[in-house]
Design an enzyme around this catalytic site. Sequence first.
Site, PDB file in Angstrom:
ATOM      1  N   TYR A   1       0.724  -1.382   0.255  1.00 57.93           N
ATOM      2  CA  TYR A   1      -0.251   0.072   0.034  1.00 57.93           C
ATOM      3  C   TYR A   1       0.959   1.474  -0.036  1.00 57.93           C
ATOM      4  CZ  TYR A   1      -3.292   3.265   1.739  1.00 57.93           C
ATOM      5  OH  TYR A   1      -4.679   4.472   1.778  1.00 57.93           O
TER       6      TYR A   1
ATOM      7  N   LYS B   1       1.588   3.819  -3.321  1.00 61.85           N
ATOM      8  CA  LYS B   1       1.473   5.609  -3.308  1.00 61.85           C
ATOM      9  C   LYS B   1       2.635   6.537  -3.139  1.00 61.85           C
ATOM     10  CE  LYS B   1      -2.816   5.017  -1.776  1.00 61.85           C
ATOM     11  NZ  LYS B   1      -4.196   5.729  -2.687  1.00 61.85           N
TER      12      LYS B   1
END
Length: 170
Positions: free
Chosen positions: A77, A81
């Site tokens: 994650y 990002k």
Amino acid sequence: QAVVDFERLGEHAAAFQGHDVGFCCLGTTRAKAGADGFVRVDRDYVAQAAELARAGGCKHFVLQSSRGANAQSRFLYLRVKGEVENLVQTVGFDRCTILRPAVLLCKRQESRPMEWIAQQFLGVVARVFPTAYSVPVEMVARAMVACVLQPGEGRVKVLENGAIHELGKA
């Protein structure tokens, strides 16, 4: 409002024409889309949308990312990002603002039990430490608009959770 097929985003370039500012809050979850789907949505779709926006004349791109975003992270994650932040910065916008909110406080239609538990706990913590671990989505939206209305300070600006709270109050 234009509805586009993100699998064939290039065919929708006209929807990205003639806008001075682009706002991007696109994202999914690994649980919903799988690891490959998460990367495709949160990195690839966002990067392609940014490129189309720039080609269409967009001068200021505002991206909602995440606290802890880091292209070198071992966590998928946070790595994705960080990667998309880097990609968007290289597109060549006159201004690029990246918001890195902590846990988003909001009501969701789909069930996310662990997120719901975290939101309940963080909602209580937010009463004592309002900017530490969470931010209401409405505050993020206000901050996104406010950053566009303020004079530019450099080509790239990254707003962490505390700054989002401050700007969202403006």
